[in-house]
Design an enzyme around this catalytic site. Structure first.
Site, short mmCIF file in Angstrom:
data_model
loop_
_atom_site.label_atom_id
_atom_site.label_comp_id
_atom_site.label_asym_id
_atom_site.label_seq_id
_atom_site.Cartn_x
_atom_site.Cartn_y
_atom_site.Cartn_z
N SER A 152 0.85 -1.20 0.00
CA SER A 152 0.00 0.00 0.00
C SER A 152 0.87 1.23 0.00
CB SER A 152 -0.91 0.02 1.23
OG SER A 152 -1.57 1.28 1.35
N TYR A 165 -2.36 -0.14 10.00
CA TYR A 165 -2.42 -0.67 8.64
C TYR A 165 -1.14 -0.34 7.88
CZ TYR A 165 -3.91 -1.21 3.77
OH TYR A 165 -3.99 -1.57 2.45
#
Length: 260
Positions: A152, A165
């Protein structure tokens, strides 16, 4: 389905975790269009997995669903046991050529609000599961194979609201780097793809039908738009192909140039 697409991954067997929805679905469909037989791994949404398999087969490709819920101890063993059972009509060896670690969950909580349980859960799915999925894959993965980890942009951009995250994706990038070194002698490449904001069901609640949110998300990218699942799937397909044979240990930024 073009002859060129069939040649790219013809005869290959691929496993895509989280392969039934969003980016994973696009990856499953693209690899199948390129000729691979795709194991669509899913955790909870059996209907979505069945739909993805049906779409692939209707388009002339080959796919089958594999069920295993990630985030619990033993999940990687259960995943590969399910794979071995479901793949029998497609291979007599249990071997696999391409592993795409796409499954992941997010926790939209800043440091002060994040619970230990939430922290453990996001690391269990986003880091521990890929780690042991690869560990269990090693005897099955053919020399010259491909591993692609979906990371990501949050691993390189400061986003405190999703701090846990982002930390999982940073860990996944380190895993990618070390794994590339370890598996290089077998001709296995290991790379990552780091998406930015992508128009998927995960972002639907705040993104779709909200022109202001769409405009803000698009403004973050140098290319001036929100990403689509196919944007990511096409990069994964490249990394899975022989065209990427000399690329390993890299994480490709797929944010459209976010915050350059």
């Amino acid at each position: 389905m073009s002859a060129n697409a069939l040649q790219a991954l013809h005869g290959k067997l691929a496993l895509v975790t989280g392969g039934s929805r969003g980016i994973g679905k696009a990856i499953s469909e693209r690899l199948a269009r390129d000729g691979a037989t795709v194991a669509v791994a899913y955790g909870r949404d059996e209907a979505a997995a069945a739909d993805t398999v049906e779409r692939i087969t209707k388009d002339g490709g080959q796919a089958f669903a594999v069920h295993a819920e990630l985030g619990r101890h033993g999940d990687a063993v259960r995943l590969w046991e399910a794979f071995d059972e479901a793949s029998r009509p497609y291979t007599d060896s249990g071997a696999v050529d391409i592993v795409v670690n796409n499954a992941g969950i997010g926790r939209s909580a800043p440091l002060a609000a994040l619970t230990e349980e939430g922290f453990d859960e996001v690391f269990a799915v986003n880091v521990r599961a890929p780690f042991f999925i690869v560990q269990q894959a090693l005897p099955r993965l053919r020399d010259g194979g491909r591993i692609v980890n979906v990371s990501s942009g949050a691993a390189r951009l400061a986003m405190p609201e999703i701090i846990a995250y982002g930390a999982t994706k940073g860990a996944l990038d380190t895993f990618t780097l070390n794994l590339a070194q370890e598996l290089g002698p077998r001709g296995i490449t290991v790379n990552g793809v780091a998406p930015g904001i992508v128009d998927t069901d995960v972002n639907a609640a705040w993104l779709r039908g909200n022109p202001e949110a769409q405009a803000h998300a698009a403004s973050m990218a140098a290319l001036g738009r929100v990403g689509q699942p196919e944007d990511i799937a096409d990069i994964v397909a490249f990394l899975a192909s022989d065209d990427a044979r000399w690329v390993t240990g890299r994480v490709i930024d797929a944010t459209g140039g976010a915050r350059l």
